[in-house]
Each structure stands twice: as structure tokens, then as C-alpha cells.
Design an enzyme around this catalytic site. Structure first.
Site, PDB file in Angstrom:
ATOM      1  N   ASP A 124       0.741  -1.170   0.112  1.00  0.00           N
ATOM      2  CA  ASP A 124      -0.074  -0.074   0.042  1.00  0.00           C
ATOM      3  C   ASP A 124       0.963   1.246  -0.037  1.00  0.00           C
ATOM      4  O   ASP A 124       1.413   1.731  -1.159  1.00  0.00           O
ATOM      5  CB  ASP A 124      -0.911   0.088   1.248  1.00  0.00           C
ATOM      6  N   ASP A 131      -7.124  -9.510   4.033  1.00  0.00           N
ATOM      7  CA  ASP A 131      -8.417  -9.405   4.913  1.00  0.00           C
ATOM      8  C   ASP A 131      -9.242  -8.172   5.178  1.00  0.00           C
ATOM      9  O   ASP A 131      -8.567  -7.178   5.121  1.00  0.00           O
ATOM     10  CB  ASP A 131      -8.179  -9.995   6.348  1.00  0.00           C
ATOM     11  N   PHE A 178     -10.047  -1.020  -1.599  1.00  0.00           N
ATOM     12  CA  PHE A 178     -10.123  -1.984  -0.365  1.00  0.00           C
ATOM     13  C   PHE A 178     -10.238  -3.392  -0.859  1.00  0.00           C
ATOM     14  O   PHE A 178     -11.484  -3.336  -1.432  1.00  0.00           O
ATOM     15  CB  PHE A 178     -11.102  -1.652   0.715  1.00  0.00           C
ATOM     16  N   VAL A 179      -9.235  -4.170  -0.911  1.00  0.00           N
ATOM     17  CA  VAL A 179      -9.202  -5.468  -1.492  1.00  0.00           C
ATOM     18  C   VAL A 179      -9.157  -6.670  -0.575  1.00  0.00           C
ATOM     19  O   VAL A 179      -8.610  -6.452   0.674  1.00  0.00           O
ATOM     20  CB  VAL A 179      -8.343  -5.695  -2.704  1.00  0.00           C
ATOM     21  N   ARG A 185      -9.819 -13.868   3.980  1.00  0.00           N
ATOM     22  CA  ARG A 185      -8.252 -14.106   3.605  1.00  0.00           C
ATOM     23  C   ARG A 185      -8.272 -15.495   2.496  1.00  0.00           C
ATOM     24  O   ARG A 185      -7.477 -15.865   1.843  1.00  0.00           O
ATOM     25  CB  ARG A 185      -7.429 -14.591   4.739  1.00  0.00           C
TER      26      ARG A 185
END
Length: 184
Positions: free
Chosen positions: A107, A163, A156-157, A169
């Protein structure tokens, strides 16, 4: 677990299981070529890198050793605090070793930049990075990724090790999480 188990929680599948598998094959071939005849230690960053580490290591055609680190730079929120804590350190001595840090996603790059610096201070022969995903639009630190799967949008993945609140996950693909799940 598949899409039908969590369908309403997902907005869009970004990368299918097949796309991830194909990319892992490519990355493993590149690593095999670069490290032929060399000692190699894969360092997985817990918890997200578990899937990438397992799948990548099984595709390599020479023996590798594996170790794990857990680091945290998050306080109570979802933004990096810039302060990194080692929650679980390596068991292996890095002196003279070729090390590849295995990550699920990059990120901001702040924690990974700190981690690379920390590992390089331990006397390895080399330290490189393998990451399945990177969000270029979220970058706050310049991190040289030698083995990269995919660049993705700054969304947001979840899935494939990623998770939200310790869930999702074990999805075999990468998807964007629907905003209603996290209040976004």
C-alpha cells in the site's frame, strides 16, 4: 470458500484464481533463473503473505528456506502510523544470504521500506521484494519491487491472504469489498 459464500460482501472480482496462478508461475520462473545455484531464503510477512508464500515456494524448482516476520505499523485506525514494531522476528541468521521478502500487497510502502532497511542491516548478500499486488496511487515511500504480480487501483481489496477484520483471507481470488461491509 468461493464467491457464492460471500457474494453480497464483494463489489467486484479484480483478479481471478487463474490470473493469480499464471502470475505465480511467471514470478517463480524469474526467481528460479535469477537464483539458480544460489542459496535463497524467502521471508514472508504475516499474516497476509501466507497464500503467496505457500503458492510461490511450491512453484520454485530449487530448494529454498522459509522464515516469517510479523510487523505492525498500524495503531487503532487503518492508516499507517509510521512507527514499526516487530511482533515476530526471524529465526534465521541473514549473514551472507540471498533474501526475498514475500508480500501480499504494498500500500503506502512505509512499513516495507522500513523492513528492507532493517533486513539489509543484518548482513545479507542481497534483499529483494516479491509482491503479488501493489497500489501505486497509495505509495508514500519508494520501494523497489523486483518481482511484482499486479498493480491495482487504490481500493479496499480482500481475498488471497488479504483480510477485512480477519475475514475473507481464504478466498482464492482478489476482490474489492463492498462499501456496506466496512462503512465506506
Amino acid at each position: 470458500m468461493d464467491q457464492s459464500d460471500v457474494g453480497p460482501d464483494l463489489a467486484e472480482i479484480l483478479l481471478s484464481e487463474e490470473q493469480l496462478t499464471k502470475k505465480l508461475d511467471e514470478l517463480a520462473a524469474q526467481i528460479d533463473a535469477d537464483y539458480a545455484g544460489k542459496d535463497l531464503l524467502l521471508v514472508g510477512v504475516l499474516k497476509g503473505a501466507v497464500m503467496v508464500m505457500a503458492d510461490l515456494s511450491r512453484r520454485l524448482h530449487h530448494q529454498v528456506q522459509m522464515d516469517w516476520m510479523a510487523v505492525s505499523s498500524y495503531g487503532s485506525g487503518t492508516r499507517s502510523s509510521g512507527v514499526v514494531r516487530i511482533l515476530k522476528d526471524l529465526d534465521a541468521d541473514l549473514t551472507g544470504r540471498n533474501v526475498i521478502i514475500v508480500e501480499d500487497i504494498i500500500d503506502s510502502g512505509l512499513t516495507l521500506s522500513w523492513l528492507v532497511s532493517n533486513l539489509r542491516s543484518r548482513g545479507p548478500e542481497s534483499v529483494e521484494i516479491a509482491a503479488m499486488l501493489r497500489k501505486p496511487d497509495a505509495a508514500q515511500a519508494d520501494v523497489d519491487v523486483k518481482y511484482l504480480g499486479y498493480d491495482i487501483p487504490n481500493e479496499f481489496v480482500v481475498g488471497y491472504g488479504l483480510d477485512y477484520a480477519e475475514n475473507y483471507r481464504n478466498l482464492p481470488f482478489v476482490a474489492t469489498l463492498a462499501p456496506h461491509v466496512y462503512g465506506g
